[in-house]
Design a protein around this motif. Structure first.
Motif, PDB file in Angstrom:
ATOM      1  N   VAL A   1      -9.272   9.540   8.874  1.00  0.00           N
ATOM      2  CA  VAL A   1      -9.483   8.486   9.624  1.00  0.00           C
ATOM      3  C   VAL A   1      -9.349   7.194   8.719  1.00  0.00           C
ATOM      4  O   VAL A   1      -9.589   7.326   7.501  1.00  0.00           O
ATOM      5  N   LYS A   2      -9.159   6.123   9.386  1.00  0.00           N
ATOM      6  CA  LYS A   2      -9.003   5.020   8.773  1.00  0.00           C
ATOM      7  C   LYS A   2     -10.193   4.583   7.943  1.00  0.00           C
ATOM      8  O   LYS A   2     -11.414   4.492   8.470  1.00  0.00           O
ATOM      9  N   GLY A   3     -10.037   4.251   6.590  1.00  0.00           N
ATOM     10  CA  GLY A   3     -11.207   3.771   5.837  1.00  0.00           C
ATOM     11  C   GLY A   3     -11.847   4.982   5.014  1.00  0.00           C
ATOM     12  O   GLY A   3     -12.605   4.895   4.238  1.00  0.00           O
ATOM     13  N   GLY A   4     -11.105   6.150   5.616  1.00  0.00           N
ATOM     14  CA  GLY A   4     -11.749   7.323   4.689  1.00  0.00           C
ATOM     15  C   GLY A   4     -11.320   7.509   3.383  1.00  0.00           C
ATOM     16  O   GLY A   4     -10.043   6.870   2.952  1.00  0.00           O
TER      17      GLY A   4
ATOM     18  N   MET B   1       0.756  -1.303  -0.083  1.00  0.00           N
ATOM     19  CA  MET B   1      -0.366   0.096  -0.024  1.00  0.00           C
ATOM     20  C   MET B   1       0.907   1.320   0.016  1.00  0.00           C
ATOM     21  O   MET B   1       0.590   2.292  -0.620  1.00  0.00           O
ATOM     22  N   LEU B   2       1.998   1.281   0.634  1.00  0.00           N
ATOM     23  CA  LEU B   2       2.778   2.404   0.759  1.00  0.00           C
ATOM     24  C   LEU B   2       3.455   2.613  -0.613  1.00  0.00           C
ATOM     25  O   LEU B   2       3.614   3.959  -1.076  1.00  0.00           O
ATOM     26  N   LEU B   3       3.958   1.689  -1.343  1.00  0.00           N
ATOM     27  CA  LEU B   3       4.443   1.760  -2.825  1.00  0.00           C
ATOM     28  C   LEU B   3       3.031   2.292  -3.641  1.00  0.00           C
ATOM     29  O   LEU B   3       3.381   3.079  -4.397  1.00  0.00           O
ATOM     30  N   PHE B   4       2.066   2.118  -3.411  1.00  0.00           N
ATOM     31  CA  PHE B   4       1.011   2.630  -4.350  1.00  0.00           C
ATOM     32  C   PHE B   4       0.900   4.048  -3.736  1.00  0.00           C
ATOM     33  O   PHE B   4       0.659   4.935  -4.954  1.00  0.00           O
ATOM     34  N   LEU B   5       0.778   4.652  -2.725  1.00  0.00           N
ATOM     35  CA  LEU B   5       0.768   5.751  -2.268  1.00  0.00           C
ATOM     36  C   LEU B   5       1.838   6.686  -2.680  1.00  0.00           C
ATOM     37  O   LEU B   5       1.688   7.721  -3.049  1.00  0.00           O
ATOM     38  N   LEU B   6       3.051   6.108  -2.857  1.00  0.00           N
ATOM     39  CA  LEU B   6       4.329   6.849  -3.390  1.00  0.00           C
ATOM     40  C   LEU B   6       4.181   6.954  -4.762  1.00  0.00           C
ATOM     41  O   LEU B   6       4.394   8.008  -5.455  1.00  0.00           O
ATOM     42  N   GLY B   7       3.434   6.220  -5.713  1.00  0.00           N
ATOM     43  CA  GLY B   7       3.179   6.070  -6.965  1.00  0.00           C
ATOM     44  C   GLY B   7       2.248   7.196  -7.071  1.00  0.00           C
ATOM     45  O   GLY B   7       2.437   8.198  -8.377  1.00  0.00           O
ATOM     46  N   VAL B   8       1.184   7.191  -6.356  1.00  0.00           N
ATOM     47  CA  VAL B   8       0.345   8.361  -6.482  1.00  0.00           C
ATOM     48  C   VAL B   8       0.730   9.779  -6.321  1.00  0.00           C
ATOM     49  O   VAL B   8       0.614  10.795  -6.938  1.00  0.00           O
TER      50      VAL B   8
ATOM     51  N   ARG C   1      -8.698   4.360  -0.756  1.00  0.00           N
ATOM     52  CA  ARG C   1      -9.060   4.698   0.886  1.00  0.00           C
ATOM     53  C   ARG C   1      -7.771   4.478   1.568  1.00  0.00           C
ATOM     54  O   ARG C   1      -6.904   3.908   1.275  1.00  0.00           O
ATOM     55  N   LYS C   2      -8.021   5.079   2.906  1.00  0.00           N
ATOM     56  CA  LYS C   2      -6.857   5.208   3.555  1.00  0.00           C
ATOM     57  C   LYS C   2      -7.040   3.760   4.718  1.00  0.00           C
ATOM     58  O   LYS C   2      -7.955   3.493   5.269  1.00  0.00           O
ATOM     59  N   LYS C   3      -5.700   2.915   4.462  1.00  0.00           N
ATOM     60  CA  LYS C   3      -5.949   1.654   5.157  1.00  0.00           C
ATOM     61  C   LYS C   3      -5.110   1.770   6.312  1.00  0.00           C
ATOM     62  O   LYS C   3      -4.366   2.853   6.866  1.00  0.00           O
TER      63      LYS C   3
ATOM     64  N   PHE D   1      -3.744  16.315  -0.050  1.00  0.00           N
ATOM     65  CA  PHE D   1      -3.470  14.829   0.041  1.00  0.00           C
ATOM     66  C   PHE D   1      -2.521  14.486   1.145  1.00  0.00           C
ATOM     67  O   PHE D   1      -2.639  13.761   2.078  1.00  0.00           O
ATOM     68  N   VAL D   2      -1.489  15.426   1.302  1.00  0.00           N
ATOM     69  CA  VAL D   2      -0.599  15.205   2.447  1.00  0.00           C
ATOM     70  C   VAL D   2      -1.179  15.309   3.695  1.00  0.00           C
ATOM     71  O   VAL D   2      -0.960  14.422   4.559  1.00  0.00           O
ATOM     72  N   PHE D   3      -2.044  16.391   3.902  1.00  0.00           N
ATOM     73  CA  PHE D   3      -2.649  16.574   5.221  1.00  0.00           C
ATOM     74  C   PHE D   3      -3.627  15.498   5.151  1.00  0.00           C
ATOM     75  O   PHE D   3      -3.601  14.917   6.565  1.00  0.00           O
ATOM     76  N   GLN D   4      -4.337  15.063   4.352  1.00  0.00           N
ATOM     77  CA  GLN D   4      -5.479  14.043   4.600  1.00  0.00           C
ATOM     78  C   GLN D   4      -4.762  12.589   4.775  1.00  0.00           C
ATOM     79  O   GLN D   4      -5.116  11.844   5.592  1.00  0.00           O
ATOM     80  N   LEU D   5      -3.384  12.312   4.092  1.00  0.00           N
ATOM     81  CA  LEU D   5      -2.673  10.889   4.593  1.00  0.00           C
ATOM     82  C   LEU D   5      -2.506  10.979   5.861  1.00  0.00           C
ATOM     83  O   LEU D   5      -2.674   9.843   6.417  1.00  0.00           O
ATOM     84  N   PHE D   6      -2.373  12.086   6.774  1.00  0.00           N
ATOM     85  CA  PHE D   6      -1.812  12.075   8.143  1.00  0.00           C
ATOM     86  C   PHE D   6      -3.227  12.182   9.117  1.00  0.00           C
ATOM     87  O   PHE D   6      -3.142  11.602  10.085  1.00  0.00           O
ATOM     88  N   LYS D   7      -4.108  12.857   8.772  1.00  0.00           N
ATOM     89  CA  LYS D   7      -5.349  13.218   9.141  1.00  0.00           C
ATOM     90  C   LYS D   7      -6.681  12.440   9.161  1.00  0.00           C
ATOM     91  O   LYS D   7      -7.509  12.595   9.850  1.00  0.00           O
TER      92      LYS D   7
END
Length: 156
Positions: A89-92, A1-8, A153-155, A81-87
């Protein structure tokens, strides 16, 4: 999942660079002894390179404004995106980021369409330049990126 987020994230940065280059580059139209971009029209005459500001026509000002808006919305989308990545909720889902990115794609598409339809064709062999092509390349990439953000989705 981390690789996918890095690709995005890398895709988003590529789109931002494409938009910056296409907005700032001096090659929306080339040929006929000169180049034309969104800001200046430059000609090579009598051994010199002379530039004058772009016309005051409404259509070129609309293209300028739309390209700047696309840049701003793409940048704000990256920040969101960077803000939402850290803030987020899970599944959001990244809806806020997606809306900004899709709006950026719509703005760049409208700017390229207006430039295509309204650019003067004076019969001197003027062709569209690489900055114009980069704007058209940025459009589908930006749209695809926005659609990815809708599905993403955020996992945990």
């Amino acid at each position: 999942m981390l690789l996918f987020l890095l690709g995005v994230l890398v895709l988003h940065l590529i789109i931002l660079v494409l938009l910056i280059v296409s907005t700032a580059a001096s090659a929306w139209s080339v040929g006929g002894g000169g180049t034309t971009d969104l800001w200046y029209s430059c000609m090579t005459t009598n051994g010199g390179y002379h530039c004058k500001p772009a016309g005051n026509e409404d259509w070129i000002q609309a293209v300028q404004a739309l390209m700047i808006l696309s840049l701003l919305f793409c940048f704000f989308s990256l920040i969101a995106f960077v803000f939402q990545l850290f803030k987020l909720v899970k599944g959001g889902r990244f809806f806020f980021t997606a809306i900004f990115q899709i709006l950026a794609s719509v703005f760049v598409m409208c700017a390229a369409i207006i430039y295509t339809v309204m650019s003067p064709d004076d019969g001197t062999g003027v062709q569209f330049g690489y900055a114009y092509v980069l704007a058209w390349v940025a459009f589908p990439l930006c749209l695809i990126s926005g659609l990815i953000y809708i599905v993403l989705r955020k996992k945990e």
